[in-house]
Scaffold this motif. Structure first.
Motif, PDB file in Angstrom:
ATOM      1  N   UNK A 162     -17.835 -60.135 -24.662  1.00 59.83           N
ATOM      2  CA  UNK A 162     -18.632 -60.073 -26.029  1.00 59.83           C
ATOM      3  C   UNK A 162     -19.902 -60.819 -26.255  1.00 59.83           C
ATOM      4  N   UNK A 163     -19.767 -62.037 -25.552  1.00 63.28           N
ATOM      5  CA  UNK A 163     -20.927 -63.289 -25.487  1.00 63.28           C
ATOM      6  C   UNK A 163     -22.137 -62.172 -24.788  1.00 63.28           C
ATOM      7  N   UNK A 164     -21.784 -61.660 -23.567  1.00 63.97           N
ATOM      8  CA  UNK A 164     -22.866 -60.797 -23.035  1.00 63.97           C
ATOM      9  C   UNK A 164     -23.126 -59.475 -23.870  1.00 63.97           C
ATOM     10  N   UNK A 165     -22.351 -59.053 -24.691  1.00 63.62           N
ATOM     11  CA  UNK A 165     -22.472 -57.937 -25.595  1.00 63.62           C
ATOM     12  C   UNK A 165     -23.580 -58.116 -26.686  1.00 63.62           C
ATOM     13  N   UNK A 166     -23.867 -59.451 -27.145  1.00 63.97           N
ATOM     14  CA  UNK A 166     -25.142 -59.905 -27.963  1.00 63.97           C
ATOM     15  C   UNK A 166     -26.256 -59.518 -27.158  1.00 63.97           C
ATOM     16  N   UNK A 167     -26.318 -59.338 -25.885  1.00 63.62           N
ATOM     17  CA  UNK A 167     -27.323 -58.904 -25.161  1.00 63.62           C
ATOM     18  C   UNK A 167     -27.226 -57.321 -24.861  1.00 63.62           C
ATOM     19  N   UNK A 168     -27.836 -56.716 -23.793  1.00 67.11           N
ATOM     20  CA  UNK A 168     -27.789 -55.459 -23.328  1.00 67.11           C
ATOM     21  C   UNK A 168     -26.687 -54.831 -23.072  1.00 67.11           C
ATOM     22  N   UNK A 169     -25.969 -55.448 -21.998  1.00 71.80           N
ATOM     23  CA  UNK A 169     -24.865 -54.570 -21.110  1.00 71.80           C
ATOM     24  C   UNK A 169     -23.480 -54.729 -21.494  1.00 71.80           C
ATOM     25  N   UNK A 170     -22.852 -55.971 -21.405  1.00 67.43           N
ATOM     26  CA  UNK A 170     -21.591 -56.029 -21.785  1.00 67.43           C
ATOM     27  C   UNK A 170     -20.532 -55.048 -20.911  1.00 67.43           C
ATOM     28  N   UNK A 171     -19.639 -54.509 -21.700  1.00 67.58           N
ATOM     29  CA  UNK A 171     -18.553 -53.452 -21.023  1.00 67.58           C
ATOM     30  C   UNK A 171     -19.407 -52.151 -20.544  1.00 67.58           C
ATOM     31  N   UNK A 172     -20.664 -52.091 -20.983  1.00 72.90           N
ATOM     32  CA  UNK A 172     -21.460 -50.848 -20.515  1.00 72.90           C
ATOM     33  C   UNK A 172     -21.792 -50.951 -18.940  1.00 72.90           C
ATOM     34  N   UNK A 173     -21.956 -52.404 -18.504  1.00 73.27           N
ATOM     35  CA  UNK A 173     -22.692 -52.724 -17.306  1.00 73.27           C
ATOM     36  C   UNK A 173     -21.824 -52.356 -16.113  1.00 73.27           C
ATOM     37  N   UNK A 174     -22.506 -51.898 -14.941  1.00 71.77           N
ATOM     38  CA  UNK A 174     -21.560 -51.649 -13.920  1.00 71.77           C
ATOM     39  C   UNK A 174     -21.358 -52.970 -13.029  1.00 71.77           C
ATOM     40  N   UNK A 175     -21.995 -53.954 -13.428  1.00 73.42           N
ATOM     41  CA  UNK A 175     -21.669 -55.270 -12.954  1.00 73.42           C
ATOM     42  C   UNK A 175     -20.377 -55.792 -13.665  1.00 73.42           C
ATOM     43  N   UNK A 176     -20.159 -55.540 -14.862  1.00 75.87           N
ATOM     44  CA  UNK A 176     -18.963 -55.974 -15.535  1.00 75.87           C
ATOM     45  C   UNK A 176     -17.858 -55.320 -15.225  1.00 75.87           C
ATOM     46  N   UNK A 177     -17.868 -53.979 -14.822  1.00 79.89           N
ATOM     47  CA  UNK A 177     -16.830 -53.140 -14.375  1.00 79.89           C
ATOM     48  C   UNK A 177     -16.428 -53.610 -12.837  1.00 79.89           C
ATOM     49  N   UNK A 178     -17.612 -53.790 -11.955  1.00 82.55           N
ATOM     50  CA  UNK A 178     -17.426 -54.310 -10.698  1.00 82.55           C
ATOM     51  C   UNK A 178     -16.505 -55.500 -10.463  1.00 82.55           C
ATOM     52  N   UNK A 179     -17.008 -56.488 -11.347  1.00 81.41           N
ATOM     53  CA  UNK A 179     -16.702 -57.597 -11.523  1.00 81.41           C
ATOM     54  C   UNK A 179     -15.222 -57.906 -11.885  1.00 81.41           C
ATOM     55  N   UNK A 180     -14.652 -57.175 -12.856  1.00 81.81           N
ATOM     56  CA  UNK A 180     -13.516 -57.051 -13.359  1.00 81.81           C
ATOM     57  C   UNK A 180     -12.687 -56.332 -12.243  1.00 81.81           C
ATOM     58  N   UNK A 181     -12.877 -55.173 -11.535  1.00 81.97           N
ATOM     59  CA  UNK A 181     -12.178 -54.369 -10.459  1.00 81.97           C
ATOM     60  C   UNK A 181     -12.015 -55.477  -9.427  1.00 81.97           C
ATOM     61  N   UNK A 182     -13.027 -56.419  -8.990  1.00 84.23           N
ATOM     62  CA  UNK A 182     -12.719 -57.445  -7.924  1.00 84.23           C
ATOM     63  C   UNK A 182     -11.758 -58.227  -8.315  1.00 84.23           C
ATOM     64  N   UNK A 183     -11.981 -58.939  -9.615  1.00 84.25           N
ATOM     65  CA  UNK A 183     -10.997 -59.887 -10.120  1.00 84.25           C
ATOM     66  C   UNK A 183      -9.805 -59.216 -10.292  1.00 84.25           C
ATOM     67  N   UNK A 184      -9.442 -58.200 -10.424  1.00 84.67           N
ATOM     68  CA  UNK A 184      -7.829 -57.517 -10.368  1.00 84.67           C
ATOM     69  C   UNK A 184      -7.347 -57.459  -9.123  1.00 84.67           C
ATOM     70  N   UNK A 185      -8.268 -56.843  -8.290  1.00 86.40           N
ATOM     71  CA  UNK A 185      -8.003 -56.405  -6.943  1.00 86.40           C
ATOM     72  C   UNK A 185      -7.608 -57.774  -5.952  1.00 86.40           C
ATOM     73  N   UNK A 186      -8.550 -58.739  -6.031  1.00 82.32           N
ATOM     74  CA  UNK A 186      -8.053 -60.093  -5.553  1.00 82.32           C
ATOM     75  C   UNK A 186      -6.974 -60.633  -6.022  1.00 82.32           C
ATOM     76  N   UNK A 187      -6.657 -60.605  -7.183  1.00 82.16           N
ATOM     77  CA  UNK A 187      -5.536 -61.144  -7.746  1.00 82.16           C
ATOM     78  C   UNK A 187      -4.128 -60.505  -7.095  1.00 82.16           C
ATOM     79  N   UNK A 188      -4.167 -59.240  -7.228  1.00 83.25           N
ATOM     80  CA  UNK A 188      -3.231 -58.438  -6.577  1.00 83.25           C
ATOM     81  C   UNK A 188      -2.910 -58.746  -5.140  1.00 83.25           C
ATOM     82  N   UNK A 189      -3.995 -59.025  -4.412  1.00 85.92           N
ATOM     83  CA  UNK A 189      -3.820 -59.135  -2.699  1.00 85.92           C
ATOM     84  C   UNK A 189      -3.166 -60.540  -2.558  1.00 85.92           C
ATOM     85  N   UNK A 190      -3.593 -61.315  -3.555  1.00 86.09           N
ATOM     86  CA  UNK A 190      -3.004 -62.652  -3.519  1.00 86.09           C
ATOM     87  C   UNK A 190      -1.434 -62.855  -3.691  1.00 86.09           C
TER      88      UNK A 190
END
Length: 199
Positions: A162-190
């Protein structure tokens, strides 16, 4: 480090969220530190604006003013469901944001669309309405919750977006999706690793 204004706000948000218990227990130290941080952020904003702080010179403020002008006659239903599909902004609004010519319509007729707002939040509300915006937040929250994270984790991720959404990308950014996917996958592996170790 890049001097990004939204980046600074995200940093302050995360520092507060991670250290909230410490902050409450040491409030006598935190208040002066918070004041110092606010002053530092203010000075960075000021330096990015040529040495003089003027809220009317902040581009995000200009975008907000144009958004409010465009929606001043909206009904409740308009805010809930957004404007009609592919609705151009008024020519007056486009003229006010003429300093972003590269975001104008390819028709080269002076017309522009919600993308010129830059702010992802304003764009979503204008194009799709508050209901779709809330649905998107709920979807991300459920995705994080179903992956075994706490509400605090969900609040942190959504808060950053949401804070990033004050700017350009937010949920629409491939970096947000990639970061979220990495976050969820890493937690599952742990979790799987810990489960096998327990067995």
């Amino acid at each position: 480090m890049s001097g990004s204004k939204s980046g600074l706000l995200i940093l302050l948000f995360i520092l507060f969220l991670v250290n909230i218990k410490i902050l409450v227990s040491r409030i006598y130290i935190i208040i002066p530190s918070a004041i110092a941080l606010v002053i530092l952020v203010f000075l960075i904003f000021k330096s990015r604006m040529g040495g003089k702080f003027d809220i009317e010179k902040i581009d995000r403020f200009k975008f907000l003013m144009v958004f409010l002008e465009e929606t001043k006659d909206w009904t409740v239903m308009d805010f809930l469901f957004g404007a009609e599909r592919i609705t151009a902004l008024s020519l007056e609004s486009c003229k006010k944001l003429s300093f972003y010519k590269e975001l104008f319509s390819y028709e080269n007729d002076g017309s522009c669309y919600s993308v010129i707002f830059h702010s992802y939040i304003l764009r979503v509300i204008y194009d799709h309405g508050i209901l779709i915006f809330l649905f998107m937040l709920l979807f991300v929250h459920k995705l994080i919750a179903l992956s075994g994270f706490s509400r605090k984790n969900s609040f942190a991720v959504i808060g950053i977006a949401l804070i990033n959404g004050l700017s350009v990308s937010s949920f629409n950014s491939v970096y947000f999706i990639a970061g979220l996917s990495f976050f969820l996958i890493m937690d599952r592996k742990i979790k799987e690793k810990n489960k096998h170790m327990t067995i």
